[in-house]
Design a protein around this motif. Sequence first.
Motif, PDB file in Angstrom:
ATOM      1  N   HIS A 109      44.311  30.462  36.863  1.00  0.00           N
ATOM      2  CA  HIS A 109      43.256  29.511  37.216  1.00  0.00           C
ATOM      3  C   HIS A 109      43.599  28.785  38.515  1.00  0.00           C
ATOM      4  CE1 HIS A 109      40.695  29.753  33.621  1.00  0.00           C
ATOM      5  NE2 HIS A 109      41.810  29.994  32.960  1.00  0.00           N
ATOM      6  N   SER A 110      44.877  28.487  38.708  1.00  0.00           N
ATOM      7  CA  SER A 110      45.302  27.826  39.945  1.00  0.00           C
ATOM      8  C   SER A 110      45.066  28.726  41.147  1.00  0.00           C
ATOM      9  CB  SER A 110      46.790  27.452  39.862  1.00  0.00           C
ATOM     10  OG  SER A 110      47.018  26.527  38.824  1.00  0.00           O
ATOM     11  N   VAL A 111      45.335  30.024  40.972  1.00  0.00           N
ATOM     12  CA  VAL A 111      45.079  30.989  42.045  1.00  0.00           C
ATOM     13  C   VAL A 111      43.588  31.033  42.364  1.00  0.00           C
ATOM     14  CG1 VAL A 111      45.130  33.443  42.665  1.00  0.00           C
ATOM     15  CG2 VAL A 111      47.105  32.400  41.548  1.00  0.00           C
ATOM     16  N   HIS A 112      42.767  30.971  41.316  1.00  0.00           N
ATOM     17  CA  HIS A 112      41.317  30.995  41.519  1.00  0.00           C
ATOM     18  C   HIS A 112      40.861  29.776  42.318  1.00  0.00           C
ATOM     19  CE1 HIS A 112      37.016  30.776  39.767  1.00  0.00           C
ATOM     20  NE2 HIS A 112      37.030  31.615  40.783  1.00  0.00           N
ATOM     21  N   VAL A 113      41.407  28.618  41.981  1.00  0.00           N
ATOM     22  CA  VAL A 113      41.062  27.392  42.711  1.00  0.00           C
ATOM     23  C   VAL A 113      41.475  27.511  44.177  1.00  0.00           C
ATOM     24  CG1 VAL A 113      41.562  24.932  42.937  1.00  0.00           C
ATOM     25  CG2 VAL A 113      41.168  25.911  40.672  1.00  0.00           C
ATOM     26  N   GLU A 114      42.678  28.053  44.396  1.00  0.00           N
ATOM     27  CA  GLU A 114      43.156  28.239  45.771  1.00  0.00           C
ATOM     28  C   GLU A 114      42.249  29.204  46.531  1.00  0.00           C
ATOM     29  OE1 GLU A 114      47.119  29.909  48.172  1.00  0.00           O
ATOM     30  OE2 GLU A 114      47.146  29.727  45.985  1.00  0.00           O
ATOM     31  N   PHE A 115      41.812  30.246  45.835  1.00  0.00           N
ATOM     32  CA  PHE A 115      40.938  31.237  46.459  1.00  0.00           C
ATOM     33  C   PHE A 115      39.615  30.611  46.883  1.00  0.00           C
ATOM     34  CE2 PHE A 115      37.606  34.474  46.220  1.00  0.00           C
ATOM     35  CZ  PHE A 115      38.123  35.458  47.040  1.00  0.00           C
ATOM     36  N   MET A 116      39.034  29.817  45.989  1.00  0.00           N
ATOM     37  CA  MET A 116      37.762  29.176  46.311  1.00  0.00           C
ATOM     38  C   MET A 116      37.903  28.255  47.522  1.00  0.00           C
ATOM     39  SD  MET A 116      35.393  30.374  44.547  1.00  0.00           S
ATOM     40  CE  MET A 116      34.268  29.235  45.335  1.00  0.00           C
ATOM     41  N   SER A 117      39.026  27.581  47.608  1.00  0.00           N
ATOM     42  CA  SER A 117      39.271  26.709  48.751  1.00  0.00           C
ATOM     43  C   SER A 117      39.344  27.522  50.041  1.00  0.00           C
ATOM     44  CB  SER A 117      40.571  25.928  48.541  1.00  0.00           C
ATOM     45  OG  SER A 117      40.870  25.131  49.668  1.00  0.00           O
ATOM     46  N   LEU A 118      40.009  28.687  49.962  1.00  0.00           N
ATOM     47  CA  LEU A 118      40.109  29.559  51.134  1.00  0.00           C
ATOM     48  C   LEU A 118      38.740  30.095  51.543  1.00  0.00           C
ATOM     49  CD1 LEU A 118      43.341  31.594  50.304  1.00  0.00           C
ATOM     50  CD2 LEU A 118      43.037  30.008  52.197  1.00  0.00           C
ATOM     51  N   VAL A 119      37.944  30.485  50.546  1.00  0.00           N
ATOM     52  CA  VAL A 119      36.602  30.991  50.836  1.00  0.00           C
ATOM     53  C   VAL A 119      35.789  29.942  51.582  1.00  0.00           C
ATOM     54  CG1 VAL A 119      34.397  31.678  49.814  1.00  0.00           C
ATOM     55  CG2 VAL A 119      36.521  32.632  48.924  1.00  0.00           C
ATOM     56  N   GLU A 120      35.825  28.722  51.069  1.00  0.00           N
ATOM     57  CA  GLU A 120      35.056  27.652  51.698  1.00  0.00           C
ATOM     58  C   GLU A 120      35.556  27.370  53.111  1.00  0.00           C
ATOM     59  OE1 GLU A 120      35.290  24.342  49.089  1.00  0.00           O
ATOM     60  OE2 GLU A 120      34.102  25.280  47.499  1.00  0.00           O
ATOM     61  N   THR A 121      36.884  27.359  53.277  1.00  0.00           N
ATOM     62  CA  THR A 121      37.457  27.091  54.599  1.00  0.00           C
ATOM     63  C   THR A 121      37.040  28.152  55.607  1.00  0.00           C
ATOM     64  OG1 THR A 121      39.378  25.974  53.641  1.00  0.00           O
ATOM     65  CG2 THR A 121      39.599  26.799  55.892  1.00  0.00           C
TER      66      THR A 121
ATOM     67  N   PHE B  73      35.370  32.830  37.089  1.00  0.00           N
ATOM     68  CA  PHE B  73      36.779  33.173  36.923  1.00  0.00           C
ATOM     69  C   PHE B  73      36.988  34.606  36.446  1.00  0.00           C
ATOM     70  CE2 PHE B  73      40.541  33.446  34.124  1.00  0.00           C
ATOM     71  CZ  PHE B  73      41.522  33.273  35.088  1.00  0.00           C
ATOM     72  N   VAL B  74      36.164  35.056  35.508  1.00  0.00           N
ATOM     73  CA  VAL B  74      36.332  36.412  34.978  1.00  0.00           C
ATOM     74  C   VAL B  74      36.068  37.450  36.064  1.00  0.00           C
ATOM     75  CG1 VAL B  74      35.501  38.100  33.299  1.00  0.00           C
ATOM     76  CG2 VAL B  74      35.768  35.704  32.631  1.00  0.00           C
ATOM     77  N   ASP B  75      34.983  37.273  36.809  1.00  0.00           N
ATOM     78  CA  ASP B  75      34.682  38.205  37.895  1.00  0.00           C
ATOM     79  C   ASP B  75      35.787  38.177  38.950  1.00  0.00           C
ATOM     80  OD1 ASP B  75      32.312  39.039  36.761  1.00  0.00           O
ATOM     81  OD2 ASP B  75      31.116  37.510  37.763  1.00  0.00           O
ATOM     82  N   PHE B  76      36.304  36.988  39.215  1.00  0.00           N
ATOM     83  CA  PHE B  76      37.409  36.857  40.166  1.00  0.00           C
ATOM     84  C   PHE B  76      38.639  37.610  39.658  1.00  0.00           C
ATOM     85  CE2 PHE B  76      41.375  34.536  41.099  1.00  0.00           C
ATOM     86  CZ  PHE B  76      41.438  34.734  42.472  1.00  0.00           C
ATOM     87  N   GLY B  77      38.955  37.447  38.371  1.00  0.00           N
ATOM     88  CA  GLY B  77      40.117  38.122  37.804  1.00  0.00           C
ATOM     89  C   GLY B  77      40.003  39.634  37.877  1.00  0.00           C
ATOM     90  N   LEU B  78      38.817  40.158  37.592  1.00  0.00           N
ATOM     91  CA  LEU B  78      38.601  41.605  37.665  1.00  0.00           C
ATOM     92  C   LEU B  78      38.693  42.098  39.104  1.00  0.00           C
ATOM     93  CD1 LEU B  78      35.674  41.924  35.100  1.00  0.00           C
ATOM     94  CD2 LEU B  78      38.067  42.593  34.764  1.00  0.00           C
ATOM     95  N   MET B  79      38.204  41.282  40.038  1.00  0.00           N
ATOM     96  CA  MET B  79      38.316  41.639  41.453  1.00  0.00           C
ATOM     97  C   MET B  79      39.783  41.684  41.881  1.00  0.00           C
ATOM     98  SD  MET B  79      38.965  40.153  44.679  1.00  0.00           S
ATOM     99  CE  MET B  79      38.514  38.415  44.615  1.00  0.00           C
ATOM    100  N   MET B  80      40.587  40.724  41.417  1.00  0.00           N
ATOM    101  CA  MET B  80      42.006  40.696  41.767  1.00  0.00           C
ATOM    102  C   MET B  80      42.752  41.871  41.132  1.00  0.00           C
ATOM    103  SD  MET B  80      42.733  38.226  43.855  1.00  0.00           S
ATOM    104  CE  MET B  80      44.421  37.641  43.644  1.00  0.00           C
ATOM    105  N   GLN B  81      42.339  42.264  39.940  1.00  0.00           N
ATOM    106  CA  GLN B  81      42.949  43.436  39.311  1.00  0.00           C
ATOM    107  C   GLN B  81      42.660  44.692  40.135  1.00  0.00           C
ATOM    108  OE1 GLN B  81      41.490  44.506  35.375  1.00  0.00           O
ATOM    109  NE2 GLN B  81      43.489  45.305  34.827  1.00  0.00           N
TER     110      GLN B  81
END
Length: 291
Positions: free
Chosen positions: A46-58, A102-110
């Motif tokens: 979940h922390s990785v997901h939060v970091e990812f969203m921050s990067l996307v926005e940036t 989060f689920v879609d993000f997790g599958l994308m990371m997999q």
Amino acid sequence: SFLRGKKWLHRMLAFYMTNCPRFQNFNQLYSVSSSGSVADIDIQMHSVHVEFMSLVETELFKEISAMGISEERFVELLDSSLQNGDETVERLHRELVVYRNFVDFGLMMQQKYTELYPTSKVSTKPEKLTSNIRICRVLWDLENVQVSAALGGIKTVMQLQDFLKKQDLMGPGVDTRITAFFNPFNKHISKKVIEELNKASVELVCASSKREDADRKLGIRINQEMQLLNPALTTFVIISSDQDFRQHMQLMSNAGYKVVIVHDAKHESWRNTLEMHASLSFEWGQVVQVP
């Protein structure tokens, strides 16, 4: 769109390489989670997901700024276009919504894991080597921690070997291999150094000129070795000051491997980050003992 373009993938490569190994079995974790919830699977996911969203926005707002549009104006235009049924904007909105799930993000990371760290398809569950010989794999990020100019290639390797012997990671009963990963066109790594490392029996893995390719190949090697080597008998020595390898070190440590980090980090917080998931840590200057 920008989120699918080469520019975006190039910017995000280091993030994917560092974090996608944690998601390699995400679909299995999700399928066995109680009541279909992923809340308790792995807080770090979940922390990785939060970091990812921050990067996307940036990164998204960097593109918007380059077009001379303020964030507020972009939001106004986005809302207006959505209300008017603009197909392009609706597609962008759908992509952003997917990334927020989060689920879609997790599958994308997999999926990123399978792309960046391909493994042999001969067996989905390869047998780990069961020999009683202890194993040491030294993985050297040569572009990040370079050969000592004062010593040269051969003497630097000799000092490294002496260090390994003192740590009981080289000698009788230990299968030790030193592998250096580098871009041969890197102007900071001379042809002479490469020749000397070759003479010193260092395995040389050449990367392309693409950014982070040496790191990617080092990560692939870690994954391949973990598929085969017995954690109880294996020590990984990572020679790098690159914090992007912290995820790999955590995975190795969690799997039971002994992890030694040799680095050249200058700042305390940087050193602490590198040493967090290592069994032992040493500074490169200590190892090669530069006069």
